[in-house]
Design a protein around this motif. Structure first.
Motif, PDB file in Angstrom:
ATOM      1  N   ALA A  12       0.588   3.495  19.294  1.00 55.68           N
ATOM      2  CA  ALA A  12       0.611   4.632  18.368  1.00 55.68           C
ATOM      3  C   ALA A  12       1.603   4.353  17.243  1.00 55.68           C
ATOM      4  N   ILE A  13       1.289   4.869  16.061  1.00 52.46           N
ATOM      5  CA  ILE A  13       2.197   4.809  14.915  1.00 52.46           C
ATOM      6  C   ILE A  13       2.302   6.209  14.332  1.00 52.46           C
ATOM      7  N   SER A  14       3.524   6.655  14.096  1.00 53.08           N
ATOM      8  CA  SER A  14       3.750   7.925  13.406  1.00 53.08           C
ATOM      9  C   SER A  14       4.418   7.634  12.066  1.00 53.08           C
ATOM     10  N   SER A  15       3.963   8.337  11.049  1.00 54.53           N
ATOM     11  CA  SER A  15       4.537   8.239   9.712  1.00 54.53           C
ATOM     12  C   SER A  15       4.777   9.658   9.237  1.00 54.53           C
ATOM     13  N   ILE A  16       6.022  10.102   9.317  1.00 50.40           N
ATOM     14  CA  ILE A  16       6.367  11.501   9.064  1.00 50.40           C
ATOM     15  C   ILE A  16       7.245  11.574   7.813  1.00 50.40           C
ATOM     16  N   GLY A  17       6.635  11.898   6.680  1.00 51.77           N
ATOM     17  CA  GLY A  17       7.395  12.052   5.446  1.00 51.77           C
ATOM     18  C   GLY A  17       7.630  10.763   4.690  1.00 51.77           C
ATOM     19  N   LEU A  18       6.829   9.736   4.920  1.00 52.60           N
ATOM     20  CA  LEU A  18       6.982   8.464   4.216  1.00 52.60           C
ATOM     21  C   LEU A  18       6.002   8.307   3.062  1.00 52.60           C
ATOM     22  N   THR A  19       4.772   8.776   3.237  1.00 53.42           N
ATOM     23  CA  THR A  19       3.702   8.480   2.288  1.00 53.42           C
ATOM     24  C   THR A  19       4.029   8.964   0.877  1.00 53.42           C
ATOM     25  N   GLU A  20       4.837  10.021   0.744  1.00 50.50           N
ATOM     26  CA  GLU A  20       5.214  10.537  -0.573  1.00 50.50           C
ATOM     27  C   GLU A  20       5.938   9.476  -1.410  1.00 50.50           C
ATOM     28  N   HIS A  21       6.565   8.512  -0.740  1.00 54.49           N
ATOM     29  CA  HIS A  21       7.407   7.544  -1.435  1.00 54.49           C
ATOM     30  C   HIS A  21       6.669   6.273  -1.845  1.00 54.49           C
ATOM     31  N   ILE A  22       5.486   5.997  -1.295  1.00 52.99           N
ATOM     32  CA  ILE A  22       4.939   4.650  -1.433  1.00 52.99           C
ATOM     33  C   ILE A  22       4.070   4.461  -2.662  1.00 52.99           C
ATOM     34  N   GLY A  23       3.580   5.548  -3.281  1.00 54.83           N
ATOM     35  CA  GLY A  23       2.725   5.431  -4.452  1.00 54.83           C
ATOM     36  C   GLY A  23       1.259   5.330  -4.079  1.00 54.83           C
ATOM     37  N   VAL A  24       0.415   6.071  -4.789  1.00 53.51           N
ATOM     38  CA  VAL A  24      -0.999   6.149  -4.436  1.00 53.51           C
ATOM     39  C   VAL A  24      -1.689   4.792  -4.558  1.00 53.51           C
ATOM     40  N   LYS A  25      -1.284   3.973  -5.528  1.00 59.23           N
ATOM     41  CA  LYS A  25      -1.900   2.656  -5.684  1.00 59.23           C
ATOM     42  C   LYS A  25      -1.633   1.753  -4.478  1.00 59.23           C
ATOM     43  N   GLN A  26      -0.601   2.084  -3.726  1.00 60.73           N
ATOM     44  CA  GLN A  26      -0.265   1.281  -2.548  1.00 60.73           C
ATOM     45  C   GLN A  26      -0.977   1.772  -1.277  1.00 60.73           C
ATOM     46  N   TYR A  27      -1.759   2.855  -1.375  1.00 56.14           N
ATOM     47  CA  TYR A  27      -2.425   3.380  -0.179  1.00 56.14           C
ATOM     48  C   TYR A  27      -3.294   2.338   0.532  1.00 56.14           C
TER      49      TYR A  27
END
Length: 426
Positions: free
Chosen positions: A267-282
């Protein structure tokens, strides 16, 4: 050009009149005498901030520096003032000639030599300056952005966030639940959605002070690894893990998630990280997550979103003072990116109202511990946090921003590893 009274100039641009009392350093006033909220513009520097950076950035500069004082609310929670201003301040668009006249009149009040004061020290460089010094969302620049926001003071965060040290949206089981109860429920909800079992391996990226890592190791018996770009967070988390006697099951590293060498996580949890990475990096981000899960392994992605799927910046105040390089979009974009990376999305949930309640409780903590917070980080930084949290609360209440949990799995040959019906409801 004769000088122009500040109160008169501002009032002339409002369609419905000024809902608060404005008192300016030139002696001019505007707005109702009996207003509960009173704005005091104390000096020329404050006016220069408003003139040279109109909008939220100029207001923030004046407020953080103490040049614009809001009476009638506490500095740690200016929510009521912001709510009133957002509900009632509607500016009309002046004609070009009128705009020039107003600016000239106000400029003559402060003198041209005072029109470009240095911004408050809490402010980060503008995006174009950051770009000159490093590629956006490179490992180095991401680390600097995280340092700007999170390495303020662990003690400050203890005072504001409370014992959980959870700086993400809580989940309130009832309207009467405390902040600590809601943060406990958030971590447990993530564990239940991930279907954690004793002996499984969990990776928590952007783990903060290790709350998810410790909860999963303690209550679900997993081997939990957390990574954070904040050195201060990692040091605090290690001490907390040792204090809980979880050193054999939990670890927090000061590291970028992209530097994690282990793989095949349950399992992987990502809690509050995605806001920082930039949409182009999705695509790269979700591809990395897919590749580091075992077959039927689960991902829980928890992040702030927009109410639409356009890519938008976080606004000048948030970008300069809170989340440098932050970027938001809708849950649909996140789901599509996860699917394009080969993950099967099983469930999504919007916790927008819960984040408004979380921010309400953080502001209450800031107010209750104001003197110690100021002693720890300075009054300017404390004002930044009060302004940011109160404004964010309004954004969630108004459905301008949301909080989505997206649950996905690495399905192989049609096998997803899920039961027929969700099992994570209490």
């Amino acid at each position: 050009m004769s000088t122009l009274a500040i109160g008169e100039a501002i009032a002339s641009l409002l369609r419905d009149g000024l809902p608060v009392r404005l008192e300016a350093f030139d002696g001019s006033v505007a707005g109702p005498d009996d207003a509960d909220i009173r704005l005091e513009l104390k000096n020329e520097r404050g006016l220069a901030y408003l003139l040279t950076a109109p909008g939220d950035l100029g207001m923030a500069r004046a407020y953080v520096s103490g040049d614009l004082v809001v009476h009638g609310v506490h500095e740690g929670d200016p929510y009521e003032a912001m709510r009133l201003l957002q509900n009632h301040l509607r500016f009309r668009a002046p004609s070009p000639l009128e705009a020039v006249s107003l600016l000239r009149g106000l400029a003559s009040s402060v003198g041209l030599t005072n029109l470009l004061p240095a911004p408050p020290p809490q402010e980060a460089l503008p995006r174009w300056r950051r770009t000159l010094e490093g590629v956006r969302h490179s490992l180095t620049r991401d680390a600097e952005a995280i340092h700007h926001h999170y390495d303020v003071s662990n003690r400050f965060y203890e005072l504001v966030l409370g014992p959980s040290m959870a700086y993400t949206c809580a989940v309130y089981p009832t309207g009467e639940a405390s902040l600590e109860e809601a943060q406990e429920e958030k971590f447990d909800l993530v564990c239940r959605k991930l279907g954690l079992q004793p002996g499984q391996r969990l990776l928590d990226i952007g783990c903060g002070w290790g709350g998810m890592v410790r909860h999963a190791a303690k209550h679900y018996g997993v081997q939990a690894l957390g990574v954070t770009l904040s050195r201060e967070q990692a040091a605090w988390a290690k001490e907390a893990i040792d204090a809980d006697g979880l050193g054999d099951r939990a670890e927090v590293r000061h590291s970028d998630y992209r530097d994690v060498l282990e793989s095949d996580f349950d399992a992987i949890s990502s809690i509050g990280l995605t806001e920082h990475i930039g949409v182009k990096q999705y695509p790269e981000y979700f591809g990395w997550l897919h590749d580091h899960l075992r077959p039927q392994g689960r991902l829980l992605n928890h992040c702030i979103t927009r109410h639409h799927n356009e890519v938008t910046s976080t606004g000048q105040f948030i970008d300069r003072y809170v989340f440098p390089d932050g970027e938001l979009t809708g849950s649909g974009t996140i789901i599509a990116a996860a699917q394009d990376a080969g993950l099967e999305v099983m469930h999504e949930e919007n916790l927008r109202r819960h984040y408004a309640m979380t921010l309400r409780d953080w502001c209450r903590n800031l107010v209750a511990n104001w003197d110690e917070c100021v002693a720890e980080v300075g009054v300017g930084t404390a004002r930044v946090w009060g302004l940011y949290m109160a404004g964010s609360r309004l954004g969630f209440e108004r459905n301008e921003i949301q909080l989505h949990q997206v649950l996905a799995t690495r399905t192989e040959d049609g096998v997803d590893g899920f039961e027929l019906r969700p099992h994570w409801r209490p």
